[in-house]
Structures are given as structure tokens and as C-alpha cells.
Enzyme design. Structure first.
Site, PDB file in Angstrom:
ATOM      1  N   ASP A 101       6.921   0.179   1.065  1.00  0.00           N
ATOM      2  CA  ASP A 101       6.478   1.309   1.869  1.00  0.00           C
ATOM      3  C   ASP A 101       7.039   1.169   3.280  1.00  0.00           C
ATOM      4  O   ASP A 101       7.251   0.076   3.778  1.00  0.00           O
ATOM      5  CB  ASP A 101       4.949   1.442   1.883  1.00  0.00           C
ATOM      6  CG  ASP A 101       4.239   0.097   1.833  1.00  0.00           C
ATOM      7  OD1 ASP A 101       4.879  -0.941   2.102  1.00  0.00           O
ATOM      8  OD2 ASP A 101       3.041   0.075   1.535  1.00  0.00           O
ATOM      9  N   GLU A 156       0.069   5.209   3.921  1.00  0.00           N
ATOM     10  CA  GLU A 156      -1.214   5.105   4.621  1.00  0.00           C
ATOM     11  C   GLU A 156      -2.003   6.413   4.537  1.00  0.00           C
ATOM     12  O   GLU A 156      -2.210   7.122   5.518  1.00  0.00           O
ATOM     13  CB  GLU A 156      -0.982   4.715   6.085  1.00  0.00           C
ATOM     14  CG  GLU A 156      -0.392   3.329   6.281  1.00  0.00           C
ATOM     15  CD  GLU A 156      -1.365   2.221   5.921  1.00  0.00           C
ATOM     16  OE1 GLU A 156      -2.561   2.517   5.672  1.00  0.00           O
ATOM     17  OE2 GLU A 156      -0.942   1.053   5.910  1.00  0.00           O
TER      18      GLU A 156
END
Length: 401
Positions: A82, A144
Site C-alpha cells: 500500500d 487507510e
């Protein structure tokens, strides 16, 4: 080689560490949040430039997918990192601290990205002849709580089916270089809710002429934090946390309404659904008991991250072979944090692991955790993480014979 892994793999990665650190520190100093990380995307593309990889960019987000075709037929392995940061301020004092106001790599995604870039570089330049099958290097924004994994899936991430998927997440509260995971439920789902109770406001000297929502808010908050979790088997727990309680503007005015905002976390789809039903009943019954109206809004966030048992055990064996048994840890209980890699694992067998990255000179129990404004990490742990990416790519996640 052992089990398809070159005996000098860790040494090869260690030689690459200065470059991993440069990549990581550049990303750390220039964090971007959400699903659109254009500078980060360009940094990834620049690092991959010149490698013999099929590179594609996302349509609905700033993702990058780089595909390596091995020297002979075999499975398709997906490796994910990520790329996004958190909307917060960094207070580490590092020389390469965030230069972007209101954004910080306080969850280690900068290291995730650097490690996957290192694995892609080594596989494409030095180890391609040892690769059987296809390796997809996936650089995903928006982890997130921004729906990055779902966007990549909608963009066609699995249009070419994958046989296995792997990701890792750094953890400053584990000894540096340790790999830890468990079969089955590993990370929780994370959903958000807001409950608004509305009555009738008025003067604080005449509460009998009002219908005050604050007592009901206090009662409901206590119930949510206590009775919901006690309704579930401790072997399949749920967790309700309240992050905001809002009501009123001053001392001598009884407000008309107030609200609770929080999160619900669960490990299985069944307990997740049952917890939502329990929260709804508590809110509605509390409102009714106090003569108030109730409005509940909720949004489903990350799905639970459920490791395929065989894949998790395979990674633990790989880590033990590569690093030594003392650095391969099977956890006894799952983690209440959330990770959107769970959406990939709903469709592809695989596993998520934790990579210990406790900073030097600090006890794991005392290190600032992920999402702390003071979190720091041991960059040498990137040798371990990069090597494990390579080991998975070279050997797959099939059970040992």
C-alpha cells in the site's frame, strides 16, 4: 538453493538496502493520502522504469501494477504494497520527516512500497530465470479507509486470475526482523457509525420543560462499550469504540440533539452482522425509553482479513527456513486492526503477515505504535520483508509436500 530459494538471498537483499532506504525516505518526506497519490505513483513508475515488466496504471486511482513473466510456466502470485499515508501531523524529528502539512507515513506504507520495489528489481534483473509462472507487483493507494483495494478490483486487478496473494505490514511493537501471522481470522473488519438522538432543547434551569438527549447519550455510550462485546463468544469477539461524542454548545442550554460516533470491529461476517443488529436495538430502545427519536447511519469499511490456513502455514515455514525458527512466530490470537487486503483474500488464497520493525534502542512494548505521530521504524527490517516477498514469489504458497 533451499526449497527454490537461493542460499545467498538475504545477502543479495542486504546489498540493495541503501537503495531501499533512499526510496523509503523520499516517500516518507512526501506523503500523500487517499486513493490519488500522483507523486508516489510517479516515484514507483520511475523506480520500475527500464525493468522488463508489464506496467499498468489504475483507471480510478493512482495504482501501479507491474507484471513479471517467469522463465517457465507456473502459478500467478500477487504481491501487494500500500502506498498512501495518514491525514495527520508527524512529530518524529527525523531528518526526512513529512514535508506535507497534515499528512504522514505513520503506518509504514513507505517501507511497504520500498520493499516491493526492491523485490521487483531483484526478480526482474537477477532472479527471473528462477521464476516459474507470473508475479504481479501491486502498488495500491487508499488502504487507510479509502476503498483502494475495492477500486483496484473494480479496475480489473483479478481479470487475470491469481493463484495466491501475499502482503506484509510493518509493526514497531514486534522485534525487528520477526515475521508473525496466524491461519484463519487475522485482522478485523472496521465499520463506522453515527447515532443521533433528538429531543427538545431549552433552558438549563427548566429541564422538566425539555426532553434532554444527554442522559440518553451517556446511557447509550456505556451500553455500547460494555454490553455489545459481552454478547459475543470471546473466541469470536467484537469491539465497539467511541471516537466522538457531541452535544450542546454552552453550559446553560439543554441541546435539542446529540450524537455518538464510533467504529465496530469484528473477525467474521456472522459476528459483524449480529453486532450491527445489537447496536441498532440498543440505540432504538434507549431512544424510546427516553422519549427521543433516533437516527443511525453506518458505513461498511474493510472486510475481515482471513488468512488461508495452508498459505499462512506455508509462509511461516518459509520464514523459518529463510530467517531461522526463532524469527517465525505463529500468533495465538488475531489483531483488532483492519486491513483492506481482506478484499483480495476473499477472492484469492493467500495471507497477510506482520513484519517486526521495532526501532533500535527501544523495547517493542515501549515503541510508538502504528498511527502514532511519533512512530519510527528500523529500516534494516526491510531486508527481511523484501527477502520474504522474493521467497513467496520463487516458491509459491502451496503446502509443503
Amino acid at each position: 538453493m533451499r526449497d527454490g530459494i537461493p542460499t545467498d538471498l538475504l545477502d543479495r537483499v542486504a546489498q540493495q538496502l541503501p537503495q531501499l532506504i533512499r526510496w523509503r525516505r523520499d516517500l516518507h518526506a512526501h506523503p500523500e493520502t487517499g486513493v490519488h497519490n500522483p507523486r508516489t505513483q510517479q516515484a514507483v513508475l520511475q523506480a520500475l522504469d527500464g525493468l522488463d515488466l508489464e506496467v499498468a496504471q489504475g483507471r480510478t486511482c493512482s495504482s501501479v501494477t507491474a507484471t513479471l513473466r517467469g522463465s517457465r510456466p507456473g502459478p500467478t502470485i500477487l504481491l501487494r504494497a500500500d502506498t498512501d499515508a495518514l491525514p495527520m501531523t508527524e512529530d518524529t524529528g527525523l531528518d526526512f520527516a513529512s514535508q506535507t502539512p497534515g499528512a504522514a507515513h505513520a503506518c509504514g506504507h513507505d517501507m511497504h512500497t520500498a520493499m516491493l520495489l526492491g523485490a521487483a528489481t531483484l526478480l526482474a534483473t537477477d532472479l527471473r530465470e528462477k521464476v516459474a509462472g507470473t508475479v504481479k507487483f501491486v502498488f495500491q493507494p487508499g488502504e487507510e479507509g479509502c476503498g483502494g483495494a475495492e477500486r483496484m478490483l473494480d479496475d480489473g486487478l483479478l481479470d487475470e486470475p491469481a493463484d495466491a496473494a501475499f502482503a506484509l505490514h510493518v509493526n514497531p511493537n514486534l522485534p525487528s526482523g520477526v515475521i508473525a501471522t496466524k491461519p484463519g481470522s487475522f485482522f478485523a473488519s472496521c465499520d463506522e457509525f453515527e447515532i443521533t438522538l433528538t429531543g427538545r432543547g431549552g433552558h438549563a434551569s427548566m429541564p422538566h420543560t425539555c426532553n434532554d438527549p444527554i442522559p440518553a447519550l451517556l446511557t447509550l455510550g456505556t451500553s455500547l462499550l460494555s454490553t455489545v462485546s459481552r454478547s459475543f463468544d470471546p473466541a469470536d469477539p467484537v469491539l465497539v469504540s467511541l471516537g466522538a461524542v457531541t452535544a450542546g454548545t454552552t453550559t446553560n442550554v439543554i441541546p435539542e440533539s446529540g450524537a455518538l460516533k464510533g467504529t465496530l470491529r469484528a473477525y467474521t461476517p456472522a459476528s459483524r452482522a449480529q453486532a450491527w443488529a445489537r447496536i441498532t436495538r440498543l440505540a432504538e430502545s434507549t431512544a424510546e425509553a427516553h422519549g427521543l427519536t433516533c437516527r443511525i447511519t453506518h458505513s461498511y469499511g474493510c472486510a475481515p482479513t482471513i488468512n488461508t490456513p495452508d498459505a499462512a502455514q506455508r509462509i511461516l515455514h518459509l520464514a523459518a527456513d529463510l530467517l531461522g525458527p526463532e524469527r517465525s512466530v505463529e500468533l495465538s490470537s488475531p489483531v483488532m486492526a483492519a486491513e483492506d487486503f481482506g478484499y483480495v483474500l476473499e477472492r484469492v488464497p493467500g495471507a497477510l503477515v506482520l513484519l517486526g520493525a521495532c526501532p533500535p534502542g527501544t523495547s517493542p512494548t515501549e515503541a510508538a505504535p502504528c498511527h502514532s505521530n511519533r512512530m519510527t521504524l528500523d529500516e534494516h527490517a526491510m531486508i527481511t520483508g523484501t527477502a520474504l516477498h522474493l521467497a513467496v514469489a520463487l516458491t509459491g504458497l502451496h503446502p509443503r509436500a
